[in-house]
Design an enzyme around this catalytic site. Structure first.
Site, short mmCIF file in Angstrom:
data_model
loop_
_atom_site.label_atom_id
_atom_site.label_comp_id
_atom_site.label_asym_id
_atom_site.label_seq_id
_atom_site.Cartn_x
_atom_site.Cartn_y
_atom_site.Cartn_z
N CYS A 171 76.46 -13.57 88.90
CA CYS A 171 75.23 -14.95 89.71
C CYS A 171 74.03 -14.23 89.17
CB CYS A 171 75.05 -15.04 91.26
SG CYS A 171 75.17 -13.57 92.05
N GLU A 221 73.94 -19.17 98.51
CA GLU A 221 73.50 -17.72 96.97
C GLU A 221 73.93 -18.72 96.60
OE1 GLU A 221 71.36 -16.05 96.39
OE2 GLU A 221 70.27 -15.01 99.01
N THR A 235 77.84 -26.40 93.44
CA THR A 235 78.63 -28.10 93.79
C THR A 235 79.05 -27.39 95.61
OG1 THR A 235 79.17 -28.19 92.06
CG2 THR A 235 80.04 -29.56 93.95
N LYS A 266 85.95 -15.73 105.91
CA LYS A 266 86.66 -16.37 104.98
C LYS A 266 86.32 -15.54 103.32
CE LYS A 266 87.43 -19.35 102.40
NZ LYS A 266 88.00 -18.88 101.81
N GLU A 312 75.45 -22.54 84.70
CA GLU A 312 75.46 -21.55 85.16
C GLU A 312 77.45 -21.33 83.97
OE1 GLU A 312 77.29 -20.37 88.58
OE2 GLU A 312 75.75 -18.53 88.41
O1 TXE Z 1 82.77 -21.08 94.34
P1 TXE Z 1 83.82 -21.62 95.20
P2 TXE Z 1 84.75 -21.01 92.64
C1 TXE Z 1 80.55 -20.57 90.96
C2 TXE Z 1 80.79 -20.17 89.19
C3 TXE Z 1 82.34 -20.91 89.57
C4 TXE Z 1 82.37 -21.53 90.59
C5 TXE Z 1 83.48 -21.87 91.04
O2 TXE Z 1 79.82 -21.29 88.43
O3 TXE Z 1 83.02 -21.15 88.03
O4 TXE Z 1 81.42 -21.61 91.18
O5 TXE Z 1 83.71 -20.86 91.26
C6 TXE Z 1 84.77 -21.55 99.54
N1 TXE Z 1 84.53 -26.27 102.38
N2 TXE Z 1 80.48 -19.29 91.49
O6 TXE Z 1 85.69 -22.05 93.03
O7 TXE Z 1 84.54 -23.76 95.47
C7 TXE Z 1 85.75 -21.07 98.66
O8 TXE Z 1 86.96 -20.79 99.44
C8 TXE Z 1 83.42 -24.80 102.63
C9 TXE Z 1 78.98 -18.50 91.35
O9 TXE Z 1 85.31 -19.87 93.62
O10 TXE Z 1 82.15 -22.03 95.87
C10 TXE Z 1 84.83 -19.59 98.50
O11 TXE Z 1 85.57 -18.94 99.46
N3 TXE Z 1 84.07 -23.61 101.83
C11 TXE Z 1 78.96 -17.73 92.41
C12 TXE Z 1 83.65 -20.40 98.63
O12 TXE Z 1 83.67 -21.47 98.46
C13 TXE Z 1 84.77 -23.94 100.51
C14 TXE Z 1 80.47 -16.74 92.96
C15 TXE Z 1 83.29 -20.24 96.95
O13 TXE Z 1 84.24 -21.08 96.39
C16 TXE Z 1 84.56 -25.52 100.06
C17 TXE Z 1 81.49 -17.42 92.61
C18 TXE Z 1 84.64 -26.24 101.89
N4 TXE Z 1 84.40 -27.45 100.65
C19 TXE Z 1 81.08 -18.99 92.15
N5 TXE Z 1 85.13 -25.50 98.82
C20 TXE Z 1 77.60 -17.60 92.82
N6 TXE Z 1 76.96 -17.29 91.81
O14 TXE Z 1 77.46 -15.78 92.54
C21 TXE Z 1 84.78 -23.83 98.75
N7 TXE Z 1 85.20 -23.25 99.86
#
Ligand code: TXE
Length: 478
Positions: A282, A248, A229, A173, A380
């Protein structure tokens, strides 16, 4: 616009109940693609298909797996310019960086094509007479891959390639911001000779599709990269089931600049590490810890160098810093600048919204002078925002470097071998850089961190086997 990009389930291309538009953050007037959004029912179908395909794929020959991965790697490398352009349009990183990422994804598939042929075990002398002990690795089963948007080709590659190399079936996904990159990878995989169900693509929301994958009892392992989160939620939700989990999450990566450093080099490390890829890595060097003796000189050189950075559309010639990937992310970056001001940090460069020839989420990289307790120095931000902290000595700098809830990567700029060696040993991070930016890693060695950054075995390189296989110890009495 071209056809609607569909999901790939059990060897077939499937529409979804709804469709979505993938945005071009450099040019909001021209979306990248329309895509079919999968739902929880299709997640169920994909997991069942993967489950049905897993047993025979687990017994496939290493040669077959190597050939499939080599096919994918070769095609990505041959099409790296085209895939890089797609990535630049959809995620917003400048074309050169995006093309390099496409090449990296190709190389990762090639690397794991080789690893499929190098799966080894141990034959161990038993402590008892007439008994042989064999230790072997077997696939885990069905692996759910939940990926973020910031490396939409490389991160999926470093999860999909080892999963398949070690004989697992995959449900992938992508993040909602980058469905076209996920689809492009899946389209290549669909022609790689994999049996139906071994690889599946679901473009859809985290809350619906991601959640359905996490909850599914036939998923044996979950690899997630994203926010802290959601990572914490995943960990908590699967805690009661025997599911393997690899997470990660974020980083607040310190780059220490000592008084004896080559200052031009240190500035280049800081600029590249903090602001390239619009700071959306990250491993970004977002916490700059500078020894008092060179603090003023470092800040003034940073300001000069930052003036030279060109913010612009990802595909435009000369762009150093592309747009922020999305409106919420841009708002988050701007709100952190507000938080910084309220906490008493001083904004000495950038941080402004920028207008370009096309409407997009542009902002100039920001440099804050802050204090260790400031949120901007500890959390972050995931944007082009770095905070400089003043250190009284090397020991103080090391303490500041380690004083965050994260532990992904830590860097130091110094000409002292003694300090560099000490730092390598004492930095509380999964990766350490000397005279290099904290971001920018090789594709064939372990990647991952400590503390709040990571959970579970390392990704990439040979260490990937820890997550994508399970060990069996067999005893034979002759
Ligand atoms: O992350 P999400 P987002 C951090 C960074 C950014 C913040 C939000 O601070 O501002 O996260 O980014 C899936 N059950 N990083 O919204 O929401 C979602 O669809 C299962 C740091 O993109 O964590 C996506 O495929 N899956 C990071 C993936 O999780 C769920 C890189 C990541 O989304 C879900 C990216 C749920 N309940 C963001 N909710 C790094 N450090 O590399 C969301 N997803």
């Amino acid at each position: 616009m071209q056809e609607i990009l569909r999901n790939y389930i059990n060897g077939g291309w499937e529409t979804g109940a709804t469709t979505g538009l993938s945005e071009n953050p450099s040019d909001l007037a021209t979306p990248v693609a329309e895509y079919a959004r999968a739902d929880a029912r299709q997640a169920q179908q994909a997991v069942l298909a993967a489950h049905d395909a897993a047993a025979s794929w687990a017994l496939s020959t290493p040669q077959r797996r190597a050939d499939a991965l080599d096919f994918v790697g070769s095609e990505i490398l041959a099409r790296k310019d085209e895939l890089g352009a797609l990535l630049a349009r959809e995620e917003g990183k400048p074309l050169a960086e995006a093309t390099a990422e496409a090449a990296r994804a190709g190389n990762i598939f090639k690397f794991f094509a080789g690893e499929a042929l190098r799966i080894t075990g141990d034959k161990v002398a038993s402590v008892r007479p007439d008994i042989d002990v064999d230790v072997t690795r077997e696939p885990v089963g069905v692996v759910a891959i939940i990926a973020p948007w910031n490396f939409p080709l490389a991160i999926p590659a470093w999860k999909i390639a080892p999963a398949l190399a070690y004989g697992n079936a995959v449900v992938f996904k992508p993040a909602e911001l980058v469905p076209a990159c996920g689809w492009a990878l899946a389209e290549i995989l669909s022609r790689a000779g994999l049996p139906a169900g071994v690889f599946n693509l679901l473009n859809g929301s985290g809350r619906q599709v991601g959640q359905a994958l996490i909850e599914h009892p036939l998923v044996d392992a979950i690899t997630f990269t994203g926010s802290e989160t959601v990572g914490a939620q995943v960990r908590q939700q699967v805690a009661s089931r025997g599911v393997k989990v690899q997470l990660e999450m974020g980083g607040k990566n310190p780059l220490v600049v000592l008084g004896d450093a080559d200052l031009d080099r240190a500035v280049e490390c800081a600029v590249q590490g903090a602001f390239f890829s619009t700071g959306q890595r990250c491993t970004a060097s977002s916490r700059l810890v500078v020894e008092r003796t060179v603090y003023d000189g470092f800040v003034s050189r940073m300001r000069d160098r930052m003036k030279q950075l060109k913010v612009g559309p990802a595909l435009a010639r000369g762009t150093d810093i592309g747009p922020v990937a999305s409106k919420p992310q841009l708002e988050q970056n701007q709100s952190y600048l507000e938080i910084g001001r309220a906490e008493g940090a001083e904004l000495v460069a950038g941080g402004r919204l920028v207008e370009c020839e096309t409407a997009g989420h542009y902002m100039s990289p920001a440099l804050l002078l802050g204090a260790p307790e400031h949120r901007t120095a500890r959390e972050e931000i995931f944007g082009p925002v770095a905070t400089v902290l003043k250190a009284d000595s090397y020991e103080h700098a090391l303490a500041l470097a380690n004083d965050t809830p994260y532990g992904l990567c830590a860097g130091i700029c110094t000409t002292s071998l003694k300090r560099a060696s000490h730092f390598k040993r004492h930095a509380q991070a999964g990766m350490v850089m000397v005279n290099l930016p904290t971001a920018g890693v090789d594709y064939h060695v372990p990647f991952g961190g400590r503390k709040g950054s990571s959970h579970g075995p390392r990704e990439q390189g040979r260490y990937a086997a820890e997550f994508y296989t399970t060990v069996k110890t067999a005893y034979t009495c002759a």
